[in-house]
Motif scaffolding. Structure first.
Motif, PDB file in Angstrom:
ATOM      1  N   ARG A  57       0.842  -1.205   0.000  1.00  0.00           N
ATOM      2  CA  ARG A  57       0.000   0.000   0.000  1.00  0.00           C
ATOM      3  C   ARG A  57       0.877   1.255   0.000  1.00  0.00           C
ATOM      4  O   ARG A  57       0.600   2.236  -0.693  1.00  0.00           O
ATOM      5  CB  ARG A  57      -0.921  -0.012   1.224  1.00  0.00           C
ATOM      6  CG  ARG A  57      -1.844   1.212   1.339  1.00  0.00           C
ATOM      7  CD  ARG A  57      -2.770   1.085   2.531  1.00  0.00           C
ATOM      8  NE  ARG A  57      -3.758   0.032   2.342  1.00  0.00           N
ATOM      9  CZ  ARG A  57      -4.954   0.198   1.773  1.00  0.00           C
ATOM     10  NH1 ARG A  57      -5.319   1.392   1.351  1.00  0.00           N
ATOM     11  NH2 ARG A  57      -5.784  -0.806   1.646  1.00  0.00           N
ATOM     12  N   THR A  58       1.966   1.198   0.773  1.00  0.00           N
ATOM     13  CA  THR A  58       2.857   2.355   0.881  1.00  0.00           C
ATOM     14  C   THR A  58       3.675   2.533  -0.387  1.00  0.00           C
ATOM     15  O   THR A  58       3.757   3.639  -0.944  1.00  0.00           O
ATOM     16  CB  THR A  58       3.785   2.198   2.088  1.00  0.00           C
ATOM     17  OG1 THR A  58       2.988   1.989   3.264  1.00  0.00           O
ATOM     18  CG2 THR A  58       4.649   3.425   2.288  1.00  0.00           C
ATOM     19  N   LEU A  59       4.281   1.452  -0.871  1.00  0.00           N
ATOM     20  CA  LEU A  59       5.159   1.553  -2.035  1.00  0.00           C
ATOM     21  C   LEU A  59       4.404   1.990  -3.282  1.00  0.00           C
ATOM     22  O   LEU A  59       4.852   2.877  -4.018  1.00  0.00           O
ATOM     23  CB  LEU A  59       5.858   0.217  -2.294  1.00  0.00           C
ATOM     24  CG  LEU A  59       6.910  -0.213  -1.269  1.00  0.00           C
ATOM     25  CD1 LEU A  59       7.412  -1.611  -1.589  1.00  0.00           C
ATOM     26  CD2 LEU A  59       8.082   0.769  -1.257  1.00  0.00           C
ATOM     27  N   LEU A  60       3.274   1.353  -3.543  1.00  0.00           N
ATOM     28  CA  LEU A  60       2.527   1.684  -4.753  1.00  0.00           C
ATOM     29  C   LEU A  60       1.695   2.944  -4.572  1.00  0.00           C
ATOM     30  O   LEU A  60       1.583   3.761  -5.482  1.00  0.00           O
ATOM     31  CB  LEU A  60       1.637   0.509  -5.171  1.00  0.00           C
ATOM     32  CG  LEU A  60       2.389  -0.761  -5.576  1.00  0.00           C
ATOM     33  CD1 LEU A  60       1.401  -1.898  -5.860  1.00  0.00           C
ATOM     34  CD2 LEU A  60       3.263  -0.521  -6.795  1.00  0.00           C
ATOM     35  N   GLY A  61       1.118   3.114  -3.383  1.00  0.00           N
ATOM     36  CA  GLY A  61       0.269   4.275  -3.149  1.00  0.00           C
ATOM     37  C   GLY A  61       1.038   5.579  -3.085  1.00  0.00           C
ATOM     38  O   GLY A  61       0.564   6.613  -3.547  1.00  0.00           O
ATOM     39  N   ARG A  62       2.253   5.510  -2.546  1.00  0.00           N
ATOM     40  CA  ARG A  62       3.072   6.716  -2.451  1.00  0.00           C
ATOM     41  C   ARG A  62       3.862   6.955  -3.723  1.00  0.00           C
ATOM     42  O   ARG A  62       3.939   8.065  -4.230  1.00  0.00           O
ATOM     43  CB  ARG A  62       4.039   6.585  -1.268  1.00  0.00           C
ATOM     44  CG  ARG A  62       4.927   7.801  -1.079  1.00  0.00           C
ATOM     45  CD  ARG A  62       5.903   7.564   0.065  1.00  0.00           C
ATOM     46  NE  ARG A  62       6.914   6.573  -0.281  1.00  0.00           N
ATOM     47  CZ  ARG A  62       7.716   5.990   0.597  1.00  0.00           C
ATOM     48  NH1 ARG A  62       7.588   6.242   1.878  1.00  0.00           N
ATOM     49  NH2 ARG A  62       8.629   5.123   0.207  1.00  0.00           N
ATOM     50  N   GLY A  63       4.463   5.885  -4.237  1.00  0.00           N
ATOM     51  CA  GLY A  63       5.263   6.025  -5.442  1.00  0.00           C
ATOM     52  C   GLY A  63       6.532   6.806  -5.184  1.00  0.00           C
ATOM     53  O   GLY A  63       6.976   6.963  -4.052  1.00  0.00           O
ATOM     54  N   ALA A 107       1.954  13.248 -13.985  1.00  0.00           N
ATOM     55  CA  ALA A 107       2.026  11.814 -13.681  1.00  0.00           C
ATOM     56  C   ALA A 107       3.254  11.503 -12.840  1.00  0.00           C
ATOM     57  O   ALA A 107       4.278  12.192 -12.913  1.00  0.00           O
ATOM     58  CB  ALA A 107       2.047  11.005 -14.967  1.00  0.00           C
ATOM     59  N   GLY A 108       3.155  10.439 -12.043  1.00  0.00           N
ATOM     60  CA  GLY A 108       4.252   9.992 -11.210  1.00  0.00           C
ATOM     61  C   GLY A 108       4.985   8.801 -11.808  1.00  0.00           C
ATOM     62  O   GLY A 108       5.069   8.650 -13.027  1.00  0.00           O
ATOM     63  N   HIS A 109       5.484   7.930 -10.932  1.00  0.00           N
ATOM     64  CA  HIS A 109       6.376   6.854 -11.364  1.00  0.00           C
ATOM     65  C   HIS A 109       5.644   5.671 -12.000  1.00  0.00           C
ATOM     66  O   HIS A 109       6.155   5.072 -12.936  1.00  0.00           O
ATOM     67  CB  HIS A 109       7.199   6.373 -10.168  1.00  0.00           C
ATOM     68  CG  HIS A 109       8.218   5.341 -10.535  1.00  0.00           C
ATOM     69  ND1 HIS A 109       9.323   5.640 -11.314  1.00  0.00           N
ATOM     70  CD2 HIS A 109       8.309   4.017 -10.245  1.00  0.00           C
ATOM     71  CE1 HIS A 109      10.042   4.530 -11.480  1.00  0.00           C
ATOM     72  NE2 HIS A 109       9.453   3.543 -10.832  1.00  0.00           N
ATOM     73  N   TRP A 110       4.477   5.318 -11.490  1.00  0.00           N
ATOM     74  CA  TRP A 110       3.795   4.104 -11.975  1.00  0.00           C
ATOM     75  C   TRP A 110       2.978   4.454 -13.229  1.00  0.00           C
ATOM     76  O   TRP A 110       1.783   4.271 -13.293  1.00  0.00           O
ATOM     77  CB  TRP A 110       2.908   3.509 -10.884  1.00  0.00           C
ATOM     78  CG  TRP A 110       3.594   3.459  -9.547  1.00  0.00           C
ATOM     79  CD1 TRP A 110       3.267   4.168  -8.432  1.00  0.00           C
ATOM     80  CD2 TRP A 110       4.728   2.656  -9.180  1.00  0.00           C
ATOM     81  NE1 TRP A 110       4.122   3.872  -7.403  1.00  0.00           N
ATOM     82  CE2 TRP A 110       5.033   2.947  -7.832  1.00  0.00           C
ATOM     83  CE3 TRP A 110       5.522   1.728  -9.870  1.00  0.00           C
ATOM     84  CZ2 TRP A 110       6.088   2.343  -7.152  1.00  0.00           C
ATOM     85  CZ3 TRP A 110       6.574   1.137  -9.187  1.00  0.00           C
ATOM     86  CH2 TRP A 110       6.846   1.440  -7.854  1.00  0.00           C
ATOM     87  N   ILE A 111       3.685   4.938 -14.227  1.00  0.00           N
ATOM     88  CA  ILE A 111       3.088   5.638 -15.354  1.00  0.00           C
ATOM     89  C   ILE A 111       2.114   4.774 -16.156  1.00  0.00           C
ATOM     90  O   ILE A 111       1.052   5.231 -16.569  1.00  0.00           O
ATOM     91  CB  ILE A 111       4.205   6.218 -16.267  1.00  0.00           C
ATOM     92  CG1 ILE A 111       3.651   7.074 -17.382  1.00  0.00           C
ATOM     93  CG2 ILE A 111       5.123   5.135 -16.797  1.00  0.00           C
ATOM     94  CD1 ILE A 111       3.295   8.462 -16.980  1.00  0.00           C
ATOM     95  N   GLN A 112       2.458   3.489 -16.380  1.00  0.00           N
ATOM     96  CA  GLN A 112       1.588   2.677 -17.240  1.00  0.00           C
ATOM     97  C   GLN A 112       0.307   2.251 -16.530  1.00  0.00           C
ATOM     98  O   GLN A 112      -0.670   1.884 -17.176  1.00  0.00           O
ATOM     99  CB  GLN A 112       2.339   1.451 -17.793  1.00  0.00           C
ATOM    100  CG  GLN A 112       2.462   0.253 -16.848  1.00  0.00           C
ATOM    101  CD  GLN A 112       3.677   0.324 -15.982  1.00  0.00           C
ATOM    102  OE1 GLN A 112       3.995   1.373 -15.419  1.00  0.00           O
ATOM    103  NE2 GLN A 112       4.373  -0.802 -15.837  1.00  0.00           N
TER     104      GLN A 112
END
Length: 321
Positions: free
Chosen positions: A170-176, A291-296
């Motif tokens: 949740r932290t890694l993907l949600g925060r990016g 946009a942030g890191h989890w672009i796709q």
């Protein structure tokens, strides 16, 4: 419809998602992700007339995770993709990578232009091999708390991330990586996750079902395989010495978010500016505003449109077999 299977290639078992028929397109994910990270691209690219294959990369998900740290070099990862093309009974492919998958894609194109006829990198610019080992360079610059350094000692990051995998994902993907202060530098005693909270709202592009998929996968695999990629950063520098100053001459595409700290930091910004020196046949450099890191995952429609347009112009030789 997307299907899955496991293929033996390069001495390991590679789990993959696939869909469609036509020229082969490989999608290489990064850390801490999975083939599932391409869930929005697979059906869209398949519908455009391509055979799309997204593997769980070495050390991730349902793909083999060798115990030896030395089994996670850039040669191993590119070797996996070369062997995967052959195992799929193809001779050529377009290769696309995000995050750690981007260096795999860029190096695959550099090492084997006979196989990889076009290349796209998301979030991480093409390789620019510096004068010294990356970790040495960080230390010599007075930096001791960059996340690459935190990931080096086996067991440290694993213990932090595996303490509560649902909270970690949740932290890694949600925060990016949109906040470099929170993500890229590790405060003493706080770990990589910093202020991890279960009440952190998920971004619009990530729902609870998606998060549950990632969580379940990492509960089975743990984090060691993916972290071992970082433990080869200096070794990769040593191994790629023969390609010092080499160019990637195939048609190429770069996509990143304007708020991604990977391209806004000093190193990333320089590599972004110098990109055409490494990829002289760059067809497009798309920086997606906001946009942030989890672009796709975050901006799937824009990424899909750019990838499909690139494929339509440049994947032709992959089908002329």
């Amino acid at each position: 419809m997307t299907s899955s299977r496991t293929i033996s290639a390069n001495g390991i078992e590679i789990f993959l998602l696939e869909q469609g028929e036509g020229p082969l397109v490989l999608l290489c994910h990064g850390w801490p992700e999975l083939s599932y990270s391409w869930r929005h691209q697979i059906p869209a690219i398949a519908a455009a007339g391509y055979h799309v294959v997204a593997p769980d990369m070495r050390g991730f998900g349902q793909t083999s995770a060798p115990s030896d740290i030395g089994a996670y070099t850039v040669f191993d990862h590119v070797g996996d993709m070369v062997a995967l093309v052959a195992a799929l009974d193809e001779k050529q492919a377009v290769i696309i990578g995000h995050d750690w998958g981007a260096p795999v894609a860029w190096h695959a194109a550099m090492f084997r232009p006979d196989i990889f006829v076009a290349v796209a990198g998301l979030s991480v610019p093409p390789p620019s091999r510096g004068r010294g080992r990356p970790l040495d360079t960080l230390r010599e610059s007075g930096i001791t708390n960059f996340y690459w350094q935190y990931f080096q000692t086996p067991g440290v990051a694993e213990r932090e991330f595996e303490r509560d995998i649902a909270l970690t994902m949740r932290t890694l993907l949600g925060r990016g990586f949109s906040d470099p202060a929170a993500s890229l530098f590790v405060e003493e005693g706080k770990g990589f996750l910093g202020d991890a909270r279960f009440d952190r709202p998920l971004p619009r592009w990530l729902n609870e079902a998606d998060l549950a998929y990632f969580t379940a996968a990492y509960q089975k695999s743990g984090f060691r395989g993916g972290l071992n990629w970082y433990r080869n950063i200096d070794r990769n520098w040593e191994l790629t010495a023969p390609w010092q100053g080499a160019q990637i001459v195939q048609p190429s595409l770069f996509i990143a978010g304007s708020k991604d700290a990977v391209i806004t930091g000093l190193i990333g910004a320089k590599r972004l500016a110098d990109m055409e020196r490494v990829v002289p046949n760059l067809k497009r450099k798309l920086i997606v505003d906001g946009a942030g890191h989890w672009i796709q995952q975050q901006r799937a429609d824009e990424v899909n449109a750019a990838l499909i347009a690139f494929l339509e112009e440049n994947a032709g030789s992959a089908s002329a077999q």
